[in-house]
Motif scaffolding. Structure first.
Motif, PDB file in Angstrom:
ATOM      1  N   THR A  13      17.913 -40.464  85.245  1.00  0.00           N
ATOM      2  CA  THR A  13      18.230 -39.162  84.641  1.00  0.00           C
ATOM      3  C   THR A  13      17.802 -37.994  85.518  1.00  0.00           C
ATOM      4  O   THR A  13      17.986 -36.836  85.143  1.00  0.00           O
ATOM      5  CB  THR A  13      17.510 -39.004  83.282  1.00  0.00           C
ATOM      6  N   GLY A  14      17.187 -38.280  86.656  1.00  0.00           N
ATOM      7  CA  GLY A  14      16.765 -37.203  87.557  1.00  0.00           C
ATOM      8  C   GLY A  14      15.469 -36.525  87.154  1.00  0.00           C
ATOM      9  O   GLY A  14      15.222 -35.383  87.530  1.00  0.00           O
ATOM     10  N   CYS A  15      14.621 -37.208  86.405  1.00  0.00           N
ATOM     11  CA  CYS A  15      13.409 -36.544  85.883  1.00  0.00           C
ATOM     12  C   CYS A  15      12.290 -36.427  86.907  1.00  0.00           C
ATOM     13  O   CYS A  15      11.369 -35.653  86.735  1.00  0.00           O
ATOM     14  CB  CYS A  15      12.895 -37.247  84.634  1.00  0.00           C
ATOM     15  N   LYS A  16      12.348 -37.215  87.951  1.00  0.00           N
ATOM     16  CA  LYS A  16      11.363 -37.174  89.041  1.00  0.00           C
ATOM     17  C   LYS A  16       9.962 -37.643  88.648  1.00  0.00           C
ATOM     18  O   LYS A  16       8.983 -37.337  89.330  1.00  0.00           O
ATOM     19  CB  LYS A  16      11.285 -35.770  89.664  1.00  0.00           C
ATOM     20  N   GLN A  17       9.840 -38.344  87.535  1.00  0.00           N
ATOM     21  CA  GLN A  17       8.527 -38.901  87.200  1.00  0.00           C
ATOM     22  C   GLN A  17       8.076 -39.873  88.297  1.00  0.00           C
ATOM     23  O   GLN A  17       6.886 -40.006  88.567  1.00  0.00           O
ATOM     24  CB  GLN A  17       8.560 -39.610  85.839  1.00  0.00           C
ATOM     25  N   MET A  20       6.460 -37.897  91.027  1.00  0.00           N
ATOM     26  CA  MET A  20       5.140 -37.406  90.619  1.00  0.00           C
ATOM     27  C   MET A  20       4.105 -38.525  90.695  1.00  0.00           C
ATOM     28  O   MET A  20       2.991 -38.327  91.161  1.00  0.00           O
ATOM     29  CB  MET A  20       5.216 -36.890  89.176  1.00  0.00           C
ATOM     30  N   PHE A  30       0.061 -33.697  92.378  1.00  0.00           N
ATOM     31  CA  PHE A  30       1.485 -33.787  92.066  1.00  0.00           C
ATOM     32  C   PHE A  30       2.240 -32.970  93.102  1.00  0.00           C
ATOM     33  O   PHE A  30       2.112 -31.746  93.168  1.00  0.00           O
ATOM     34  CB  PHE A  30       1.750 -33.280  90.648  1.00  0.00           C
ATOM     35  N   VAL A  32       6.032 -33.396  94.940  1.00  0.00           N
ATOM     36  CA  VAL A  32       7.230 -34.204  95.202  1.00  0.00           C
ATOM     37  C   VAL A  32       7.623 -34.217  96.678  1.00  0.00           C
ATOM     38  O   VAL A  32       8.235 -35.176  97.137  1.00  0.00           O
ATOM     39  CB  VAL A  32       8.422 -33.752  94.326  1.00  0.00           C
ATOM     40  N   GLU A 123       6.378 -48.094  87.368  1.00  0.00           N
ATOM     41  CA  GLU A 123       5.631 -47.980  86.124  1.00  0.00           C
ATOM     42  C   GLU A 123       5.940 -46.657  85.420  1.00  0.00           C
ATOM     43  O   GLU A 123       5.993 -46.582  84.195  1.00  0.00           O
ATOM     44  CB  GLU A 123       4.130 -48.082  86.426  1.00  0.00           C
ATOM     45  N   PRO A 126      10.885 -43.767  83.108  1.00  0.00           N
ATOM     46  CA  PRO A 126      11.040 -43.910  81.654  1.00  0.00           C
ATOM     47  C   PRO A 126      12.311 -44.639  81.229  1.00  0.00           C
ATOM     48  O   PRO A 126      12.453 -44.977  80.057  1.00  0.00           O
ATOM     49  CB  PRO A 126      11.074 -42.461  81.170  1.00  0.00           C
TER      50      PRO A 126
ATOM     51  N   GLY B  67       5.039 -28.513  86.816  1.00  0.00           N
ATOM     52  CA  GLY B  67       4.812 -29.166  88.111  1.00  0.00           C
ATOM     53  C   GLY B  67       3.781 -30.275  88.058  1.00  0.00           C
ATOM     54  O   GLY B  67       3.269 -30.699  89.088  1.00  0.00           O
ATOM     55  N   TYR B  96      14.716 -27.485  87.663  1.00  0.00           N
ATOM     56  CA  TYR B  96      13.673 -27.815  88.639  1.00  0.00           C
ATOM     57  C   TYR B  96      12.997 -26.581  89.236  1.00  0.00           C
ATOM     58  O   TYR B  96      12.048 -26.686  89.997  1.00  0.00           O
ATOM     59  CB  TYR B  96      14.279 -28.656  89.775  1.00  0.00           C
ATOM     60  N   VAL B 208       0.274 -29.646  93.071  1.00  0.00           N
ATOM     61  CA  VAL B 208      -0.398 -29.095  91.901  1.00  0.00           C
ATOM     62  C   VAL B 208      -1.534 -30.059  91.545  1.00  0.00           C
ATOM     63  O   VAL B 208      -1.307 -31.258  91.381  1.00  0.00           O
ATOM     64  CB  VAL B 208       0.571 -28.956  90.713  1.00  0.00           C
ATOM     65  N   ASN B 291      23.722 -38.290  80.772  1.00  0.00           N
ATOM     66  CA  ASN B 291      22.685 -37.338  80.382  1.00  0.00           C
ATOM     67  C   ASN B 291      21.858 -36.983  81.607  1.00  0.00           C
ATOM     68  O   ASN B 291      21.890 -37.673  82.625  1.00  0.00           O
ATOM     69  CB  ASN B 291      21.816 -37.878  79.240  1.00  0.00           C
ATOM     70  N   ALA B 293      17.924 -35.255  82.881  1.00  0.00           N
ATOM     71  CA  ALA B 293      16.599 -34.733  82.555  1.00  0.00           C
ATOM     72  C   ALA B 293      16.335 -33.469  83.350  1.00  0.00           C
ATOM     73  O   ALA B 293      16.828 -33.316  84.459  1.00  0.00           O
ATOM     74  CB  ALA B 293      15.539 -35.774  82.908  1.00  0.00           C
ATOM     75  N   CYS B 294      15.569 -32.558  82.786  1.00  0.00           N
ATOM     76  CA  CYS B 294      14.960 -31.493  83.581  1.00  0.00           C
ATOM     77  C   CYS B 294      13.749 -32.106  84.283  1.00  0.00           C
ATOM     78  O   CYS B 294      13.387 -33.257  84.038  1.00  0.00           O
ATOM     79  CB  CYS B 294      14.512 -30.341  82.697  1.00  0.00           C
ATOM     80  N   GLY B 296      10.539 -33.673  85.258  1.00  0.00           N
ATOM     81  CA  GLY B 296       9.431 -34.325  84.557  1.00  0.00           C
ATOM     82  C   GLY B 296       9.738 -34.787  83.153  1.00  0.00           C
ATOM     83  O   GLY B 296       8.857 -35.312  82.475  1.00  0.00           O
ATOM     84  N   CYS B 297      10.966 -34.601  82.689  1.00  0.00           N
ATOM     85  CA  CYS B 297      11.246 -34.870  81.273  1.00  0.00           C
ATOM     86  C   CYS B 297      11.637 -36.321  81.030  1.00  0.00           C
ATOM     87  O   CYS B 297      12.564 -36.837  81.652  1.00  0.00           O
ATOM     88  CB  CYS B 297      12.359 -33.950  80.778  1.00  0.00           C
TER      89      CYS B 297
END
Lengths: 166, 615
Positions: A13-17, A20, A30, A32, A123, A126, B67, B96, B208, B291, B293-294, B296-297
């Motif tokens: 989904t492009g969330c970048k978790q 991070m 954190f 990226v 891990e 999501p 961030g 972002y 951060v 769909n 995400a923004c 980190g979402c």
């Protein structure tokens, strides 16, 4: 058993978790821009694609390194030894995939080392777009999707009908 | 920690760029983003200032969790005095951009004055520069994004920009970042346009840091699990987006239709989440592509859509042929149900135009709806609209209006005034469905009573994001209340307003509160930031922020008479659905609300209240 990151862009989904988690494990913050895995946004095609080192069996980065700073560990992971790396960047040129990169703040190169056995990106993901699996069975989930369609087509349309697509 | 402790101050009049330390005493009282930037604004501007004059200021502000790996930790807000409302404005956006600003090392940017000629700002870590924007002035948000990335040879930049609507000071123009996320409401785009500021482009390579990394990761992980296991944030929103509400609200009899004449829309299903996910008859493709995400979402409610290339609205217009930001519930309602248009492809196209030109689709759709009612009543004629047959239900008229409004051409110039000024001009101000000049969002307050009080008392004008009591009244979160009753709603609205102000000051998205309470949020803030951040302290801070905003509005000239709903909601009963026969009972809720807030019967915070909140 060798394990590898298996990436399914269709689930991203492009969330970048992942970015991070990677930067936190590797840099303690954190950030990226220092992540070893990166997500690319193909906006107009509605696609997000995570990409990182695939740990080539015969790794060009390793072959190119003039000071033997990249070695292969027991799990097949190509590891950069910071104490040996001289920051010449030849490996960044040699890698056909661009997944070895220079970190200007340390003067060394950085690349994915699968967190030496438990990748933080997988891990943190999501949606299951990044998983850590047995290399020899990496394609099985994809095979199963197609097999399911074949099973469905043959059970509803008779045994001689070719598997329906899409 | 959490905070970068550094802010940028850009004086556009004399083109100076200064850096300052963040006021940490204020950060402890107002946290960040909405609360902290509002504190800066109320300290620095005269509340009676003309919002479009150089004396107004505009602040781009992140929160301490922006961030970080906290789920949804990518938000930023634009705080200023609103062009549409003349009230305090705080418009929140994802994408972002906010996180990138943090990575560049800054907590906020304060813009002052007005540039002599159009400019844009680049922030590349510590390198901050103003540039001539003459080549992008007059161009769309999308073109601007592409042009700046090419010009600076950096595709990794994140850009926040106004489109032609902001340049033309359309009163409900927005600021769009990452092509289709927007600080949408109250006319913040017009303020940016009035300052001759076209865009802000950021690129950050710093990190951060948080106070206690391992404790923060644990708190963030626990909270993510709560989101994942919740039916709304774990399933409904990722699958259907906010559009999951279309059929639900319609069945509740709270779907404003044709400028709130009705409360249920016969075409709701045609423009719903389910319709977006079903292959079209015309070409067999789905409107919804994926769909998104923004930053980190872990919810990922964003919609990415593709319009049928043969649809009348985009023939010979290749800029709309690719996938881009699709319909959220608010946009689908405002552009669809409220105008009576049930053509999903046309609504998607107009949504694209809103992103491309920088228009708030809620206020735009609601203004078109009001104009359609004036047309229906014969107060506007086809001659006056420049030939547009402005009938309720006309997709062609809606598309035409969208194409004219941002550009301020023809009848679009009048639509750009917003519904209140437009309806006043034609002698029927009561037909504007707005409070403090800002148009209602997608919930009819006859069918959801608490939303009437929400709209009437919202500090930035009618808004669903200041106290989303729909959660309780319809979805039963955190507990179910009767949507048709007024009892207990004053306390409910106050509680939601205070909690939301705290969330909006953290860097997190308010959509998390479908699953989270401050008990989930405070541990993340506490692990990231200096100081001790308990849920109680967060809630008290939210109340402080709410009162600070109210005091600003009172000084700007707002009184209790501005806390009223248009007579349609309080005198014309709903004709169908569960609320049939009901009007909104604002008169029962408002006095109780003032009393609970510790305000006088005139809606003014008492000295006792202000000192209790350390204001």
């Amino acid at each position: 058993m060798l394990r590898a990151l298996v990436i399914d862009p269709g689930k991203c989904t492009g969330c970048k978790q992942c970015e991070m988690a990677c930067s936190f494990v590797k840099e303690g913050e954190f950030n990226v821009s220092k992540s070893r895995i990166r997500v690319f946004d193909f906006h107009t095609e509605a696609r997000f694609v995570p990409y990182t080192c695939t740990q080539c069996a015969e790794a060009w980065c390793q072959q190119a390194c003039p000071v033997n700073a990249i070695t292969t560990n027991a799990d097949g992971v190509k590891v950069v030894h910071e104490n040996l790396c001289v920051g010449c960047k030849v490996c960044t040129i040699a890698c056909p995939f661009g997944t070895v990169n220079y970190n200007a703040s340390t003067g060394k190169v950085i690349k994915c080392d699968l967190c030496l056995g438990s990748p933080a990106c997988a891990e943190a993901c999501p949606t299951g777009a990044i998983t850590f699996k047995d290399t020899e069975q990496a394609g099985f989930d994809k095979m199963k999707v197609w097999a399911t369609q074949a099973a469905h087509a043959t059970s509803t349309q008779g045994p001689n009908t070719p598997a329906a697509k899409g | 920690m959490g905070w970068n402790r550094k802010i940028l101050r850009i004086n556009l009049t004399d083109a100076t760029i200064k850096t300052e330390p963040l006021n940490m005493d204020w950060a402890q009282k107002y946290l960040g983003q909405r609360g902290l930037a509002t504190k800066y604004l109320v300290e620095e501007i005269d509340p009676t200032v003309d919002p479009l004059s150089p004396a107004n200021k505009m602040i781009f502000a992140t929160g301490p969790l922006t961030g970080t790996a906290a789920s949804t930790g990518g938000r930023y807000s634009v705080i200023t005095k609103g062009a549409l409302t003349n009230a305090i404005a705080c418009s929140n956006s994802g994408g972002y951009f906010g996180a990138e600003l943090k990575f560049a090392g800054w907590d906020m940017i304060i813009f002052e004055g007005k540039a002599a000629k159009p400019v844009y700002l680049t922030v590349i870590d510590d390198k901050v520069e103003l540039h001539d924007a003459s080549q992008i002035w007059g161009r769309s948000v999308w073109d601007t994004d592409e042009w700046i990335k090419k010009r600076h040879q950096d595709p990794m930049m994140h850009i926040s920009a106004i489109g032609v609507a902001g340049e033309n000071q359309v009163l409900y123009s927005c600021i769009v970042n990452d092509l289709h996320r927007a600080a949408g409401r109250s006319g913040v785009g017009a303020v940016m346009g009035s300052k001759n500021l076209k865009a802000v482009a950021v690129r950050g390579t710093k990190g951060v840091k948080v106070k206690d990394g391992m404790r923060f990761l644990r708190a963030a992980r626990d909270a993510k699990k709560v989101l994942q296991e919740n039916a709304v944030t774990g399933a409904g929103l990722p699958t259907y987006g906010t559009q999951v509400l279309m059929n639900v609200i319609n069945e509740a009899g709270a779907m404003p239709t044709r400028n709130h004449r009705e409360v249920q829309f016969e075409g709701a299903h045609d423009i719903s989440a389910e319709a977006m996910a079903t292959p079209r008859k015309s070409d067999g493709q789905k409107n919804l592509q994926t769909n998104q995400a923004c930053f980190g979402c872990t919810i990922a409610c964003g919609r990415i859509s593709k319009i049928d290339e043969k649809h009348f609205s985009i023939q010979n217009k290749p800029q709309y042929w690719h996938a881009s930001g699709g319909l959220e519930y608010e946009a689908a309602w405002a552009l669809g149900s409220n105008t009576g248009v049930n053509d999903l492809e046309a609504l998607t196209m107009v949504n694209f135009v809103c992103n491309e030109q920088g228009l708030d689709p809620i206020s735009f759709g609601a203004t078109v709806s009001a104009a359609m009612e004036l047309y229906d009543l014969g107060l506007l004629t086809q001659e006056m609209t420049g030939g547009i047959d402005l009938k309720f239900g006309s997709a062609e008229a809606l598309v035409k209006c969208a194409e004219l409004t941002g550009k301020a051409e023809g009848f679009g110039k009048e639509l750009g005034l917003g519904s209140l000024r437009l309806c006043k001009k034609y002698g029927r101000p009561e037909l504007s469905m707005s409070v403090k000049g800002q148009e209602f969002p997608a919930y009819d307050s006859r069918g959801i009573q608490g939303m009437g009080l929400t709209y009437a008392t919202s500090n930035r004008g009618a808004c669903h994001l200041r106290s989303y009591t729909v959660s309780s009244e319809i979805l039963g979160i955190p507990e179910k209340t009767d949507p048709l009753a007024t009892d207990g709603k004053a306390a409910l609205v106050k509680a939601f307003q205070d909690a939301t102000a705290a969330v909006d000051s953290s860097g997190l998205c308010v959509f998390t509160t479908f699953a989270w309470t401050l008990n989930d949020i405070a541990p993340q803030v506490d692990a990231a930031c200096e100081g001790e951040w308990s849920p109680e302290r967060m809630l008290e801070m939210g109340e402080r922020i709410w009162n600070m905003e109210r005091v600003f509005n009172n000084k700007a000239g707002f009184t209790a008479k501005d806390d009223q709903l248009p007579p349609r909601l309080t005198t014309e009963p709903a004709q169908t659905g569960p609320a049939k026969g009901l009007v909104n009972g604002l008169d029962k809720m408002l006095p109780e609300y003032y009393a609970l807030r510790g305000w006088t019967s005139e809606g003014v915070p008492t000295n006792e209240t202000l000192s209790r909140l350390a204001l």
